[in-house]
Design a protein around this motif. Structure first.
Motif, PDB file in Angstrom:
ATOM      1  N   PHE B 256       0.822  -1.214   0.000  1.00 39.66           N
ATOM      2  CA  PHE B 256       0.000   0.000   0.000  1.00 39.66           C
ATOM      3  C   PHE B 256       0.857   1.265   0.000  1.00 39.66           C
ATOM      4  O   PHE B 256       0.515   2.247  -0.652  1.00 39.66           O
ATOM      5  CB  PHE B 256      -0.983  -0.019   1.175  1.00 39.66           C
ATOM      6  N   LEU B 257       1.991   1.227   0.712  1.00 34.40           N
ATOM      7  CA  LEU B 257       2.903   2.372   0.670  1.00 34.40           C
ATOM      8  C   LEU B 257       3.357   2.624  -0.761  1.00 34.40           C
ATOM      9  O   LEU B 257       3.427   3.771  -1.221  1.00 34.40           O
ATOM     10  CB  LEU B 257       4.132   2.116   1.548  1.00 34.40           C
ATOM     11  N   SER B 258       3.639   1.524  -1.485  1.00 36.80           N
ATOM     12  CA  SER B 258       4.112   1.650  -2.857  1.00 36.80           C
ATOM     13  C   SER B 258       3.026   2.251  -3.753  1.00 36.80           C
ATOM     14  O   SER B 258       3.293   3.144  -4.566  1.00 36.80           O
ATOM     15  CB  SER B 258       4.537   0.272  -3.365  1.00 36.80           C
ATOM     16  N   LEU B 259       1.783   1.777  -3.578  1.00 33.49           N
ATOM     17  CA  LEU B 259       0.673   2.330  -4.359  1.00 33.49           C
ATOM     18  C   LEU B 259       0.519   3.822  -4.076  1.00 33.49           C
ATOM     19  O   LEU B 259       0.318   4.629  -4.982  1.00 33.49           O
ATOM     20  CB  LEU B 259      -0.636   1.624  -3.997  1.00 33.49           C
ATOM     21  N   LEU B 260       0.638   4.157  -2.779  1.00 33.27           N
ATOM     22  CA  LEU B 260       0.456   5.549  -2.366  1.00 33.27           C
ATOM     23  C   LEU B 260       1.513   6.449  -3.010  1.00 33.27           C
ATOM     24  O   LEU B 260       1.194   7.496  -3.586  1.00 33.27           O
ATOM     25  CB  LEU B 260       0.543   5.628  -0.840  1.00 33.27           C
ATOM     26  N   THR B 261       2.791   6.039  -2.975  1.00 36.11           N
ATOM     27  CA  THR B 261       3.835   6.871  -3.570  1.00 36.11           C
ATOM     28  C   THR B 261       3.640   6.978  -5.080  1.00 36.11           C
ATOM     29  O   THR B 261       3.898   8.022  -5.669  1.00 36.11           O
ATOM     30  CB  THR B 261       5.243   6.320  -3.297  1.00 36.11           C
ATOM     31  N   GLU B 262       3.153   5.886  -5.692  1.00 33.05           N
ATOM     32  CA  GLU B 262       2.880   5.945  -7.130  1.00 33.05           C
ATOM     33  C   GLU B 262       1.843   7.019  -7.440  1.00 33.05           C
ATOM     34  O   GLU B 262       2.003   7.824  -8.348  1.00 33.05           O
ATOM     35  CB  GLU B 262       2.340   4.599  -7.610  1.00 33.05           C
ATOM     36  N   LYS B 263       0.750   7.011  -6.654  1.00 33.78           N
ATOM     37  CA  LYS B 263      -0.327   7.982  -6.870  1.00 33.78           C
ATOM     38  C   LYS B 263       0.200   9.404  -6.678  1.00 33.78           C
ATOM     39  O   LYS B 263      -0.098  10.300  -7.454  1.00 33.78           O
ATOM     40  CB  LYS B 263      -1.476   7.717  -5.894  1.00 33.78           C
TER      41      LYS B 263
END
Lengths: 257, 272
Positions: B256-263
Motif C-alpha cells: 500500500f505504501l508503494s501504491l500511495l507513492t505511485e499515486k
C-alpha cells in the motif's frame, strides 16, 4: 516471378459463421496495400492467415510461394499495440532485440553486434535516443517506430502492419505513412488502417475486407477515374468509393495549401 | 540476537531467503503474464494432493507436487486454447482441488492435519532435509530461467511475435507453468499457501512499474521478498506472532505504501 502473397479461395471461421469467405487475392512485389473495412470485418484475421498464425478452414495461403510458416523469416510483423502491456518492464532496445532471437542460441544477454544492429534500426526510425527508455513511457508514435525497428532487424521482404496509427495524432500519422512509403522502396507492405486520409496519399492499392474482399488496384485509385463507381460488393461500408470519387482527396489538397 | 544461534531460526531464515528468490523469479513471470489467478489455482488445487498423500500414506511432497503439476498443466492448456473461458475453469479446479483435499483428510482415519498450518505454514519448524530440496529447486529454476531468458521475455511480452520468430511458445509456456507449480509446492511446504501467493505477487508488483527490465524486476522482487520475510520473522519473534501471517502483513503494508507513492508521483507529474 510468383506474387509475394497469394490467397486462393480462402475461407475462415472461428467456429461460428465464416469471418472470411471465398477470398482470392494476390499481392505483387513492391506493392503497398491498405486493408480497410469495418471492425470485425476480418482484416486482422486476414493478416494472421498470412502469418500462418491461423489456418484457413478452406483454400490455400502462400507467401513467397511457400506455406506461411516457412516464409516467416522473410515477414516483418507489427502487431496492434493495444494488446501489449504498457507496464511491462522492457526498454525500447530490448523490444528491438526481440526481433533477433535465434532458436537454439540461448542464455541471457545479446551479442554486441546484435545490439549495434538494433541500435541502427532504431536510428533509422529516428528513435535511437529512446533506446534505454521503457516502452510504456514512449508516445504512441514513438512506440510504433520501435515496433517497426523490431520488424526491420529481421530483414523482411514483406512488412505486415495491424492498425499502426491507431494511437497516433493526425500529424504523426502523415509522418508515419511518409516513413512507410520510404520503406516501400525495398519492402512490400500490407497495412491495416482506418486512416483514409493517409491512405489516399500514400498507398498504391486498397483492399476492402468485410467477409468478402474487393481489391482496388493502383490504376483505379490514380484519381483519373474518379467518376467510376466503386465496384465493391459491400459498397455502403466500403470507403474506397469516397477515395476514388474524390471526396477525400480535395480535403487533402486543402490541407496542403 | 541470541536467537540467531538456534538452528531452527537459521533454518527459518534460509527457507525464507530461498522462498524469496523462487518467488521473485517466478512471481515476476506470473505478474507480467497476468496469471496471478492461475497461480492461486495451482496453490489451492495442490491441497488435493496433500489430502491424497495422507490418504494413501505417501510422502506429502510427492502427492502435492504431482497434483499441482497435473492441475497446472491442465490450466495452462485451457489458458492457451480457450483464453476467455480460462478463469472460470481455473476457479472450478481451485475449488475442487481444495474440497478433494478436505474430504480425503476426513476419510483418513485417526490423523488430521490442521488446515491452518497448510494455509500459513510454519517457517520455524522447517527440517534441514526440506531446505536441501528447496535449495536444489531454487538452483534449477534459476538456471532454467537464465538459459531461456530471451524466449521467456519474448513470449511474456508479445506471444504472437515470439511465435513468428520461431520461439517454441507452447512448450516453453508449459515449462514455465510447470516450474511455477513445483516452486509453489516447495514454498507451500514451509511457509504456507497464503504466503506463497503474497510473495509471488507483492514484490513483483511493487517492482513492475519501477524496474528497467524483466531481469531487474526479478532481482528486485527477490530482494524485496527477502526484506519482507526477514522483517516479518523478526516481528513474529519479538511479539510472539504467527510467522507466516506477520510476513504477509509486512509485505501488505509496503504494497500500500508503494501504491500511495505511485499515486503521489502521478499527481505531481500531472501538475508539472
Amino acid at each position: 516471378m510468383s506474387p509475394v502473397i497469394e490467397l486462393n479461395d480462402v475461407s475462415f471461421s472461428y467456429g461460428g459463421p465464416p469471418v472470411l469467405h471465398d477470398i482470392t487475392f494476390s499481392v505483387e512485389a513492391g506493392e503497398f496495400v491498405a486493408l480497410i473495412g469495418p471492425n470485425g470485418g476480418g482484416k486482422t484475421t486476414l493478416l494472421k492467415l498470412m502469418l500462418g498464425l491461423l489456418k484457413p478452414s478452406r483454400g490455400t495461403v502462400r507467401v513467397f510461394g511457400r506455406h506461411p510458416k516457412k516464409a516467416r523469416q522473410h515477414i516483418g510483423y507489427v502487431p496492434q499495440d493495444i494488446h501489449l502491456n504498457l507496464n511491462f518492464p522492457i526498454s525500447a532496445l530490448e523490444v528491438v532485440l526481440m526481433g533477433m532471437i535465434r532458436p537454439r542460441k540461448r542464455w541471457i544477454g545479446h551479442p554486441e553486434n546484435h545490439r549495434q544492429i538494433a541500435l541502427s534500426a532504431l536510428g533509422r526510425m529516428g528513435v535511437a535516443e529512446y533506446a534505454g527508455i521503457r516502452i510504456g513511457d514512449l508516445s504512441g508514435g514513438e512506440r510504433q517506430r520501435v515496433f517497426i525497428a523490431r520488424a526491420l532487424v529481421t530483414r523482411p521482404k514483406l512488412l505486415l502492419l495491424d492498425e499502426p496509427t491507431a494511437s497516433i495524432d493526425t500529424k504523426g500519422q502523415t509522418d508515419f505513412f511518409d516513413l512507410l512509403s520510404e520503406l516501400n522502396r525495398e519492402i512490400t507492405i500490407v497495412v491495416v488502417s482506418h486512416d483514409l486520409l493517409a491512405i489516399s496519399n500514400h498507398v498504391k492499392s486498397v483492399a476492402c475486407v468485410n467477409r468478402a474482399l474487393h481489391y482496388h488496384r493502383q490504376d483505379e485509385l490514380s484519381g483519373k477515374i474518379t467518376e467510376a463507381p466503386c465496384p465493391c460488393t459491400v459498397e455502403e461500408l466500403c470507403p474506397v468509393g469516397m477515395v476514388t470519387r474524390g471526396t477525400v482527396l480535395p480535403a487533402v489538397n486543402k490541407r496542403k495549401n | 540476537m541470541d536467537i540467531l544461534h538456534y538452528p531452527f531460526m537459521q533454518h527459518a531464515i534460509t527457507a525464507g531467503l530461498i522462498a524469496s528468490i523462487l518467488c521473485g523469479i517466478m512471481g515476476s513471470l506470473v505478474v507480467v503474464n497476468r496469471i496471478v489467478f492461475l497461480s492461486g489455482g495451482i496453490a489451492h488445487a495442490s491441497y488435493g494432493g496433500i489430502g491424497l498423500a495422507l490418504f494413501l500414506g505417501m510422502p506429502y511432497l510427492a502427492g502435492a507436487a504431482g497434483f499441482a503439476l497435473v492441475s497446472a498443466i491442465l490450466m495452462a492448456i485451457v489458458t492457451m486454447k480457450a483464453r476467455h473461458r480460462a478463469d472460470a475453469i481455473i476457479g472450478v479446479m481451485w475449488a475442487i482441488g481444495m474440497a478433494t483435499g478436505v474430504i480425503l483428510t476426513d476419510l483418513t482415519p485417526g490423523y488430521n492435519v490442521d488446515l491452518m498450518s497448510y494455509l500459513f505454514g510454519n517457517v520455524l519448524t522447517v527440517p534441514e532435509s526440506d531446505l536441501w530440496i528447496m535449495g536444489g529447486m531454487g538452483v534449477l529454476v534459476t538456471l532454467t530461467v537464465i538459459f531461456f531468458y530471451n524466449e521467456f521475455l519474448a513470449l511474456s511480452y508479445d506471444q504472437e511475435f515470439a511465435r513468428i520468430r520461431g520461439v517454441p511458445v507452447g512448450p516453453l509456456y508449459l515449462l514455465m507453468i510447470g516450474m511455477l507449480a513445483v516452486s509453489i509446492v516447495m514454498v507451500i511446504q514451509v511457509v504456507g499457501l497464503i504466503l506463497v501467493i503474497a510473495l509471488l505477487t507483492i514484490p513483483p508488483f511493487i517492482m513492475e512499474k519501477r524496474a528497467k527490465s524483466l531481469l531487474h524486476m526479478m532481482v528486485g522482487a527477490s530482494l524485496l521478498g527477502a526484506f519482507f520475510t526477514l522483517t516479518g520473522l523478526a516481528l513474529s519473534c519479538a511479539f510472539n506472532l504467527t510467522s507466516g501471517a506477520s510476513i504477509v502483513l509486512v509485505a501488505g503494508i509496503f504494497f500500500f505504501l508503494s501504491l500511495l507513492t505511485e499515486k503521489i508521483n502521478d499527481a505531481r507529474a500531472k501538475r508539472v
